[in-house]
Design a protein around this motif. Structure first.
Motif, PDB file in Angstrom:
ATOM      1  N   ASP A   1       0.742  -1.189  -0.050  1.00 28.61           N
ATOM      2  CA  ASP A   1       0.125   0.077   0.002  1.00 28.61           C
ATOM      3  C   ASP A   1       0.831   1.221  -0.012  1.00 28.61           C
ATOM      4  N   VAL A   2       1.936   1.293   0.791  1.00 29.72           N
ATOM      5  CA  VAL A   2       2.798   2.299   0.527  1.00 29.72           C
ATOM      6  C   VAL A   2       3.554   2.567  -0.465  1.00 29.72           C
ATOM      7  N   ALA A   3       3.858   1.409  -1.086  1.00 33.91           N
ATOM      8  CA  ALA A   3       4.794   1.516  -2.420  1.00 33.91           C
ATOM      9  C   ALA A   3       3.874   2.055  -3.624  1.00 33.91           C
ATOM     10  N   ARG A   4       2.505   1.518  -3.661  1.00 33.38           N
ATOM     11  CA  ARG A   4       1.717   2.091  -4.498  1.00 33.38           C
ATOM     12  C   ARG A   4       1.646   3.787  -4.607  1.00 33.38           C
ATOM     13  N   GLU A   5       1.765   4.227  -3.152  1.00 29.99           N
ATOM     14  CA  GLU A   5       1.419   5.626  -2.936  1.00 29.99           C
ATOM     15  C   GLU A   5       2.812   6.450  -3.173  1.00 29.99           C
ATOM     16  N   VAL A   6       4.123   5.620  -2.905  1.00 32.31           N
ATOM     17  CA  VAL A   6       5.320   6.288  -3.113  1.00 32.31           C
ATOM     18  C   VAL A   6       5.676   6.350  -4.707  1.00 32.31           C
ATOM     19  N   GLU A   7       5.164   5.526  -5.536  1.00 35.30           N
ATOM     20  CA  GLU A   7       5.455   5.502  -7.016  1.00 35.30           C
ATOM     21  C   GLU A   7       5.031   6.833  -7.819  1.00 35.30           C
TER      22      GLU A   7
ATOM     23  N   GLY B   1      -0.214  10.419   3.368  1.00 36.92           N
ATOM     24  CA  GLY B   1      -0.959   9.806   4.438  1.00 36.92           C
ATOM     25  C   GLY B   1      -2.284  10.228   4.844  1.00 36.92           C
ATOM     26  N   PRO B   2      -3.032   9.565   5.679  1.00 36.43           N
ATOM     27  CA  PRO B   2      -2.657   8.374   6.401  1.00 36.43           C
ATOM     28  C   PRO B   2      -2.767   7.124   5.323  1.00 36.43           C
ATOM     29  N   ILE B   3      -1.833   6.177   5.066  1.00 36.51           N
ATOM     30  CA  ILE B   3      -2.081   5.082   4.082  1.00 36.51           C
ATOM     31  C   ILE B   3      -2.419   4.060   4.940  1.00 36.51           C
ATOM     32  N   GLU B   4      -3.718   3.373   4.475  1.00 32.25           N
ATOM     33  CA  GLU B   4      -3.982   2.156   5.506  1.00 32.25           C
ATOM     34  C   GLU B   4      -3.254   1.075   5.127  1.00 32.25           C
TER      35      GLU B   4
END
Length: 310
Positions: A240-246, A255-258
């Motif tokens: 979930d974090v990797a998709r946001e960081v992309e 954030g917040p990233i669930e």
């Protein structure tokens, strides 16, 4: 008769005031939690709440205190468990080491230890509160060094596998990110933890220091480093974090990233591309990779706002 009434009333008021003070004292010393027969008092919790609010820059009001209290109590419980494990292993933290760490904190805030202690006292915080937190952090690092690191046995097969992985990732992009991880143990805590994550996220957006907030609230081992994860491949992050960081750019905040068991607040410090030349030799890199610190899941239960700034 009137004189007797006045004296009786005075005596009653003094007795009532004494009873009220005694009740407040009992409430302050009442148990907020018990960890293996060791009590965390309401006073302990109150002191750490004040320290957390002061260091994070969050507003000191009733709403914020209520939102932060569960997270701060969780941190106190974890620290008590960590200190108990250090004591079981007979690992001591010298007072000189604690004071050296406090001096470093004071210097980062542009003051001497004496000035920093006075500032804490002016905000109703006993200097010993900070020292207890510092001692627990040092003690837990010693536990990890004594128990986890010696158990790491690197085989030739693992080195060969790591070399193969490095070759496959040549010319791929790495990211350096910082995290604040706020977990929830069961679904009933989810809304409360998300509300806290939203508040922390907004505070960072408004200029609060990311590193201080990570040290106070994050439940990841990276908290001791201000949340800095170092250089990683996106595939090494929580999906979930990797998709946001992309889609993030340098110095972006998300954030917040669930995630499955908590919420992340992520700061992208930088990006870089792995080159086949001009880096560490593959063998050295493999050994360094295999000797990384334990995963966050292995733990028991400035002036610049963003990490990476100098």
């Amino acid at each position: 008769m009137r004189k007797f009434f006045v004296l009786a009333l005075s005596a009653f008021l003094v007795a009532a005031a004494g009873a009220s003070q005694e009740a407040r004292a009992q409430e302050t010393l009442s148990a907020a939690a018990v960890v293996n027969d060791q009590v965390i008092s309401q006073l302990d919790l109150d002191q750490r709440l004040k320290l957390a609010l002061l260091s994070s820059g969050l507003p000191n009001n009733e709403e914020t205190r209520q939102n932060l209290a569960p997270q701060v109590l969780r941190q106190l419980v974890d620290e008590r468990l960590q200190m108990q494990e250090a004591e079981r292993l007979a690992l001591e933290v010298p007072e000189s080491e604690v004071e050296a760490a406090v001096e470093e904190i004071a210097q980062r805030n542009g003051s001497t230890v004496e000035e920093f202690d006075r500032m804490l006292e002016q905000n109703g915080i006993a200097p010993s509160t900070l020292r207890q937190q510092v001692r627990a952090t040092i003690a837990w690092n010693r536990v990890l060094s004594a128990r986890v690191v010696p158990e790491v046995q690197i085989t030739q097969e693992e080195i060969d596998f790591a070399l193969e992985q490095f070759q496959q990732t040549s010319n791929q992009s790495q990211v350096r990110v910082a995290e604040i991880f706020l977990p929830f143990d069961n679904p009933s805590e989810k809304a409360e933890v998300r509300e806290l994550a939203e508040r922390v996220y907004q505070e960072v957006r408004q200029g609060a220091d990311f590193r201080s907030l990570a040290r106070q609230f994050s439940q990841s081992p990276t908290a001791a480093r201000g949340g800095d994860l170092g250089w990683v491949l996106p595939t090494e992050l929580d999906p979930d974090v990797a998709r946001e960081v992309e889609d993030m750019r340098r110095n972006d905040l998300a954030g917040p990233i669930e995630a499955v068991n908590g919420y992340y607040i992520i700061a992208l410090i930088d990006r870089r591309r792995i080159n086949a030349q001009g880096k560490l030799s593959a063998s050295n890199r493999a050994n360094r990779s295999l000797n990384r610190n334990p995963s966050p899941r292995d733990q028991p239960s400035r002036n610049c706002a963003m990490p990476g700034c100098t």
